[in-house]
Design a protein around this motif. Sequence first.
Motif, PDB file in Angstrom:
ATOM      1  N   VAL A 106       0.842  -1.195   0.000  1.00  0.00           N
ATOM      2  CA  VAL A 106       0.000   0.000   0.000  1.00  0.00           C
ATOM      3  C   VAL A 106       0.877   1.246   0.000  1.00  0.00           C
ATOM      4  O   VAL A 106       1.816   1.339   0.796  1.00  0.00           O
ATOM      5  N   TYR A 107       0.602   2.168  -0.905  1.00  0.00           N
ATOM      6  CA  TYR A 107       1.163   3.517  -0.810  1.00  0.00           C
ATOM      7  C   TYR A 107      -0.016   4.418  -0.489  1.00  0.00           C
ATOM      8  O   TYR A 107      -0.664   4.967  -1.372  1.00  0.00           O
ATOM      9  N   SER A 108      -0.283   4.530   0.785  1.00  0.00           N
ATOM     10  CA  SER A 108      -1.549   4.990   1.364  1.00  0.00           C
ATOM     11  C   SER A 108      -2.225   6.108   0.576  1.00  0.00           C
ATOM     12  O   SER A 108      -1.814   7.267   0.610  1.00  0.00           O
ATOM     13  N   ASN A 109      -3.304   5.750  -0.112  1.00  0.00           N
ATOM     14  CA  ASN A 109      -4.016   6.706  -0.951  1.00  0.00           C
ATOM     15  C   ASN A 109      -4.702   7.791  -0.140  1.00  0.00           C
ATOM     16  O   ASN A 109      -4.949   8.897  -0.650  1.00  0.00           O
ATOM     17  N   PHE A 110      -4.959   7.514   1.141  1.00  0.00           N
ATOM     18  CA  PHE A 110      -5.612   8.524   1.973  1.00  0.00           C
ATOM     19  C   PHE A 110      -4.753   9.756   2.193  1.00  0.00           C
ATOM     20  O   PHE A 110      -5.221  10.768   2.721  1.00  0.00           O
TER      21      PHE A 110
END
Length: 399
Positions: A325-329
Amino acid sequence: MRRMHVAFAMVGVVSLFGLAGCTTDPGVSAPGETETTEAEGEWFDQALFDKQYDERGVTPGGPADEPYLQHINAEMVDTSEFASDGAKKGCFANASLSNPWRQTGWITMNEQLKELQASGAISELETRDAQDSDDTQIADIDYFIAEGNCDFFVISPNSTAAMTPAVQRACDTGKPVVLFDRGVQTDCPVTFIHPIGGFAWGIDTSEFLVDNLNKGDKVVALRIAPGVDVLEHRWAAAEKIFGDAGITAVDYFSGGDPTEIKKIISDELAKGDVHGVWMDAGDGAVAAIEAFEDAGLDYPVMTGEDEMSFLRKWKSTGLTGLAPVYSNFQWRTPLIAASMIFAGEEVPKEWVLPQNPIPADELDGYLADNEGMPDGHYAKFGGENLPGFPKIWQERRIP
């Protein structure tokens, strides 16, 4: 979508300020070429590797149920010099909207903008889309500076070195600059927001493959494009760990093109066994899996990303997988940071967000939580508590 004016009627610092997307720098191999250049070895940084390795195990500070406000090992900075009343106009120089990860984040950012407009913190966000061009983004930033109507700048750089002077010019205006997603080689922004980083991604993914493969096994590494620090760091970490473990890894630039990805995998399968697939971004993961199906071969051990297309294919095939994950948030955080800065609140100088992969035992939960979302959606998008959820993301409304 070249120019966008988004306005609604609703009233860590490290020496390389660095950290996903698609771009190329002059002199580096173009997408589709099968060999990398020796210069790419220069991206490995042992100190940054060690830093991000350790940060993976740190419990972040901040609200437990709001990961986009969490931070790891933060050094807080005083922003009282920027404190002022009234709604502020932001100017956003965006690298591009050319892939599903960026499109998902852009939708989320605009829903966050509505909230901040309603609270009176931000009046509008004028946005210019560089369409993956360094030259265009440099011109966009200089346009904002010359226009003189920006209360703050938000910048997601197209590439690292090329964008550094333009970011510095934005800082030199005296207006706060919020950098996110990718980094540059200056620490002048008030805050730089990013997940842990590319080395963390490379460590998580390559260690997973090593744990599930044998010495001498072959991995095909699919890379999006050269010259972007977070992508180069992903591969630099993986290349080191594969080498140390005796895993044979061959890497290719695919440009994220499913047709090219399927061709690469098919060509490698024609040469012999492929035991694992490693990706520095999940675009096209399904195409890689389909190449094994087309050849009538067993599925590889594979890492993709938290894009729904990969998660669904992973579930349906039962392959041995991991979704880094490349944190989209993180797309929510820049605008919140700007509102904090004008409120005179402290913010992290290097705002490191959590970055936790989705393992097999969490797959069903994320599939259930994102039921009805399109394939290009990202499971850890972090917009569940925004008013437009889930309809805006289900309908893929890209402003």
